[in-house]
Design a protein around this motif. Structure first.
Motif, PDB file in Angstrom:
ATOM      1  N   GLN A  98      -6.359  -2.025  15.612  1.00 19.43           N
ATOM      2  CA  GLN A  98      -7.507  -1.782  16.498  1.00 19.43           C
ATOM      3  C   GLN A  98      -8.550  -2.889  16.369  1.00 19.43           C
ATOM      4  OE1 GLN A  98      -8.746   2.175  17.700  1.00 19.43           O
ATOM      5  NE2 GLN A  98     -10.653   1.842  16.625  1.00 19.43           N
ATOM      6  N   ASP A 124       0.845  -1.203   0.000  1.00 17.63           N
ATOM      7  CA  ASP A 124       0.000   0.000   0.000  1.00 17.63           C
ATOM      8  C   ASP A 124       0.880   1.252   0.000  1.00 17.63           C
ATOM      9  OD1 ASP A 124      -2.007  -1.804   0.267  1.00 17.63           O
ATOM     10  OD2 ASP A 124      -2.605  -1.223   2.292  1.00 17.63           O
ATOM     11  N   ASP A 125       0.403   2.282  -0.705  1.00 16.53           N
ATOM     12  CA  ASP A 125       1.102   3.569  -0.609  1.00 16.53           C
ATOM     13  C   ASP A 125       0.679   4.311   0.648  1.00 16.53           C
ATOM     14  OD1 ASP A 125       2.699   3.535  -2.920  1.00 16.53           O
ATOM     15  OD2 ASP A 125       0.921   3.865  -4.151  1.00 16.53           O
ATOM     16  N   SER A 126      -0.605   4.136   0.993  1.00 18.27           N
ATOM     17  CA  SER A 126      -1.120   4.787   2.187  1.00 18.27           C
ATOM     18  C   SER A 126      -1.207   3.729   3.281  1.00 18.27           C
ATOM     19  CB  SER A 126      -2.512   5.361   1.900  1.00 18.27           C
ATOM     20  OG  SER A 126      -3.065   5.889   3.073  1.00 18.27           O
ATOM     21  N   LEU A 136      -0.271   3.942   7.028  1.00 18.19           N
ATOM     22  CA  LEU A 136      -0.410   4.073   8.473  1.00 18.19           C
ATOM     23  C   LEU A 136      -1.847   3.904   8.964  1.00 18.19           C
ATOM     24  CD1 LEU A 136       1.126   4.463  11.090  1.00 18.19           C
ATOM     25  CD2 LEU A 136       0.748   6.918  10.879  1.00 18.19           C
ATOM     26  N   LEU A 137      -2.802   4.600   8.326  1.00 16.48           N
ATOM     27  CA  LEU A 137      -4.190   4.487   8.787  1.00 16.48           C
ATOM     28  C   LEU A 137      -4.672   3.042   8.662  1.00 16.48           C
ATOM     29  CD1 LEU A 137      -6.123   7.653   7.517  1.00 16.48           C
ATOM     30  CD2 LEU A 137      -5.047   7.258   9.710  1.00 16.48           C
ATOM     31  N   ALA A 152       0.175  11.186  14.809  1.00 11.28           N
ATOM     32  CA  ALA A 152      -0.818  11.037  13.742  1.00 11.28           C
ATOM     33  C   ALA A 152      -2.062  10.323  14.273  1.00 11.28           C
ATOM     34  CB  ALA A 152      -0.218  10.266  12.573  1.00 11.28           C
ATOM     35  N   HIS A 192      -5.999   0.788  11.748  1.00 17.04           N
ATOM     36  CA  HIS A 192      -7.347   0.205  11.757  1.00 17.04           C
ATOM     37  C   HIS A 192      -7.276  -1.301  12.038  1.00 17.04           C
ATOM     38  CE1 HIS A 192     -10.002   3.452  10.729  1.00 17.04           C
ATOM     39  NE2 HIS A 192      -9.352   3.765   9.631  1.00 17.04           N
ATOM     40  N   PHE A 214     -11.539   8.234  16.184  1.00 18.07           N
ATOM     41  CA  PHE A 214     -11.974   6.853  16.342  1.00 18.07           C
ATOM     42  C   PHE A 214     -10.856   5.870  16.694  1.00 18.07           C
ATOM     43  CE2 PHE A 214     -15.598   8.354  13.576  1.00 18.07           C
ATOM     44  CZ  PHE A 214     -16.469   8.467  14.647  1.00 18.07           C
ATOM     45  N   PHE A 215      -9.638   6.358  16.838  1.00 15.04           N
ATOM     46  CA  PHE A 215      -8.598   5.459  17.344  1.00 15.04           C
ATOM     47  C   PHE A 215      -8.620   5.497  18.864  1.00 15.04           C
ATOM     48  CE2 PHE A 215      -6.322   6.136  13.121  1.00 15.04           C
ATOM     49  CZ  PHE A 215      -6.756   4.921  12.628  1.00 15.04           C
ATOM     50  N   GLU A 238      -6.530   2.421  -4.658  1.00 16.23           N
ATOM     51  CA  GLU A 238      -6.334   1.941  -3.287  1.00 16.23           C
ATOM     52  C   GLU A 238      -7.384   2.604  -2.408  1.00 16.23           C
ATOM     53  OE1 GLU A 238      -2.159   1.937  -2.089  1.00 16.23           O
ATOM     54  OE2 GLU A 238      -2.744   2.493  -0.056  1.00 16.23           O
ATOM     55  N   ILE A 289      -4.005  10.689   3.921  1.00 18.99           N
ATOM     56  CA  ILE A 289      -3.592   9.554   3.076  1.00 18.99           C
ATOM     57  C   ILE A 289      -2.106   9.267   3.265  1.00 18.99           C
ATOM     58  CG2 ILE A 289      -3.237   8.775   0.674  1.00 18.99           C
ATOM     59  CD1 ILE A 289      -5.811  10.135  -0.094  1.00 18.99           C
ATOM     60  N   SER A 341      -3.341   9.888  17.228  1.00 18.24           N
ATOM     61  CA  SER A 341      -4.159  10.538  18.261  1.00 18.24           C
ATOM     62  C   SER A 341      -4.988  11.693  17.705  1.00 18.24           C
ATOM     63  CB  SER A 341      -3.269  11.034  19.399  1.00 18.24           C
ATOM     64  OG  SER A 341      -2.357  12.004  18.904  1.00 18.24           O
ATOM     65  N   PHE A 342      -4.701  12.090  16.483  1.00 19.33           N
ATOM     66  CA  PHE A 342      -5.467  13.167  15.852  1.00 19.33           C
ATOM     67  C   PHE A 342      -6.893  12.718  15.540  1.00 19.33           C
ATOM     68  CE2 PHE A 342      -6.886  15.376  11.965  1.00 19.33           C
ATOM     69  CZ  PHE A 342      -6.755  16.698  12.369  1.00 19.33           C
ATOM     70  N   TYR A 343      -7.066  11.431  15.289  1.00 21.30           N
ATOM     71  CA  TYR A 343      -8.345  10.915  14.798  1.00 21.30           C
ATOM     72  C   TYR A 343      -9.225  10.414  15.944  1.00 21.30           C
ATOM     73  CZ  TYR A 343      -5.832  11.283  10.423  1.00 21.30           C
ATOM     74  OH  TYR A 343      -5.126  11.776   9.363  1.00 21.30           O
TER      75      TYR A 343
END
Lengths: 149, 404
Positions: free
Chosen positions: A27, A15-17, A19-20, A55, A24, A61-62, B152, B172, A57-59
């Motif tokens: 979790q 994946d390029d993206s 961390l999220l 990063a 997920h 739902f984590f 993706e 992203i 803790s910004f969201y």
């Protein structure tokens, strides 16, 4: 734990993206994001532990500590509000003896207020473990929650 | 209906002529596609109403590679649910629009960013992406052409500000969703610093319509200079809340409310454009055509196209407090005017709701609103006061009635 976290990271190697997606999955696996997992993620992705936490803790739902068995999100956005979400919140707090943001003593429910579940045609709504329940009344909301195992 | 069709599986979509637009587009030169989109008069459906063709052109002419495309499904504006309904009912049209756009700008990789609250839909879209790979509609050499492209899926994690395009890109990239200072714009400096086209999913779903009809025909849908189908989320006190489709300029606010079954109770007002970043309007606006230009002439904007109907049970200061709390919570905290301003607005409005509002408080609110508008970094901070300001214009007597 480290082994499981490494497996998750490996799953997202292309994946390029990343961390999220990794957060997920971690979790989903543990119910929250343990500190040790953050350590492993940082090491594997070549980041500092603080950067991962910064990063993550910004969201909203984590979660960084274990919570109740069922996650209950009650929508209090403007549409749900004018359709009576406050009465539902009041009733749940009374019925389950908690404040919003807290977990019941038996560890069964964690209640949260959210702002905009995106199902406004059925306001007021709540989401229990990802499932939407709409056109709620205080009675109906309590009945749904009492029906949770 | 051009957008709100039911094609939940690929067989249905193909049977309704799905992916014909893509096949057609692949026979076009890239610039010809962009020309069609420019001619169509399609403007972005995510809130900012920027001309879509122009945005494509900006990315197309950049020399840096790789280029990226992003589908923005981070629908977080309260009262807005049209992207969700579109993804549920007609998901392939969004994907088709994304593939055509990617081809036009020369992107090989795309990201589909969906908010966490829609995680079931995200799973479904991910399955559909996989399905299109198997069918040769995504992946290497799409439909036997030289064009290769893949998508993706990225699941958000709860942050309203990530709907802002540069914050979404930070997200992203695996960072906190802080909006970037613009310029440079995403067309020049997007994902990982590369040229990036970012469009709302409803905008993308319009691309196959443009390609099927041709830009000139599309431009004749609706009102001249404000063209194409638009989705409207109608909620609050109407008998049949839901998403309704109409060509821009074709229906007035009042007519859309009638489509949604009419008002439940006695009409008081509406909120237009967004349930947080929107305008509180009175009955004088009911005959306003729903069109970007008509809105602009009145100093408004259609935003995401949502209409929340208030009846006589709704107290305006309560609404304003709900909105102020929303913004205080959702302000990302990066820039001071928004971080402090949203808190201050909430504090003052709370005082007023408690019956302790004085004239000075209104002055303080106005000053805070002004400062935020001038100095905030992104649209979150510059739109946090719109509801308050418009309510003051349209319901001044009622609002001032409780001020000592």
């Amino acid at each position: 734990m480290e082994e499981k976290v490494r497996k998750i990271i490996y799953k997202h190697r292309n994946d390029d993206s990343k961390l999220l997606a990794i957060l997920h999955d971690v979790q989903n696996e543990f119910g929250y994001i343990p500190e040790d997992a953050i350590k492993t993620i940082a090491k594997e992705l070549g980041m500092k532990k603080g950067e991962v936490y910064d990063a993550a803790s910004f969201y909203s739902f984590f979660k960084f500590k274990p919570e109740g068995k069922h996650e209950v999100m009650i929508c209090d956005c403007i549409v749900c509000y004018i359709k009576g979400s406050e009465r539902i919140i009041e009733r749940i707090e009374k019925e389950f003896g908690v404040k919003m943001g807290e977990t019941t003593k038996d560890g069964k429910f964690t209640f949260k207020i959210v702002e905009g579940l995106g199902h406004c045609e059925h306001s007021p709504v709540m989401m229990v473990d990802g499932k939407i329940y709409g056109d709620l009344t205080p009675d109906k909301a309590v009945e749904i929650l009492r029906g949770c195992e | 209906m051009l957008l709100l069709k039911d094609a939940r599986n690929v067989e249905d979509y193909l049977a309704q002529g799905g992916f014909k637009a893509l096949r057609k587009a692949l026979e076009f030169e890239q610039d010809e596609i962009i020309k069609e989109v420019e001619t169509s008069g399609l403007w972005g459906r995510g809130g900012a109403a920027f001309p879509t063709g122009l945005k494509m052109k900006f990315v197309r002419k950049e020399r840096k590679t790789p280029k990226y495309i992003v589908a923005n499904a981070d629908e977080g504006e309260p009262g807005t649910f049209k992207d969700r309904v579109l993804m549920e009912r007609n998901p392939y049209q969004i994907l088709e629009g994304m593939i055509i756009s990617a081809y036009a700008i020369g992107a090989k990789k795309g990201f589909f960013y969906i908010r966490y609250e829609y995680r079931d839909i995200a799973k479904d879209i991910e399955r559909k992406i996989e399905e299109l790979r198997r069918l040769g509609i995504l992946g290497p050499n799409i439909y036997g052409s030289k064009f290769s492209f893949d998508i993706e899926l990225v699941l958000g994690a709860g942050a309203y500000v990530c709907g802002e395009e540069t914050a979404l890109m930070e997200s992203i990239e695996g960072k906190r969703g802080f909006p970037r200072i613009k310029p440079p714009y995403p067309a020049q400096y997007g994902l990982w610093g590369k040229p990036t086209l970012i469009n709302n999913v409803e905008t993308l779903a319009n691309i196959p319509v443009v390609m099927r009809m041709g830009g000139a025909n599309y431009s004749r849908l609706g009102k001249k200079g404000c063209s194409g189908p638009k989705l409207f989320s109608v909620s609050g006190f109407v008998k049949e809340p839901g998403v309704y489709e109409a060509n821009l300029g074709e229906k007035t606010i009042g007519e859309i409310i009638e489509l949604a079954g009419g008002v439940e109770g006695k009409f008081k007002g509406i909120m237009l454009g967004g349930g947080a970043a929107g305008f509180i309007l009175n009955e004088e606006y009911l005959d306003m055509p729903l069109c970007f230009k008509d809105a602009k002439e009145r100093g408004l904007f259609l935003g995401t196209g949502d209409i929340i109907v208030f009846n006589e049970s709704v107290e305006l200061w309560d609404i304003l407090l709900n909105i102020a709390k929303f913004f205080e919570h959702e302000s990302c905290g990066q820039c001071f005017p928004c971080r402090y301003g949203t808190k201050r607005m909430r504090e003052i409005i709370e005082k007023i709701v408690c019956g302790e509002g004085r004239k000075e408080d209104i002055e303080k609110l106005n000053a805070t609103a002004r400062a935020m508008k001038i100095a905030s970094l992104c649209p979150l901070g510059t739109s946090a006061m719109l509801a308050y300001e418009s309510a003051m214009n349209n319901f001044r007597e009622e609002l001032m009635g409780v001020i000592q």
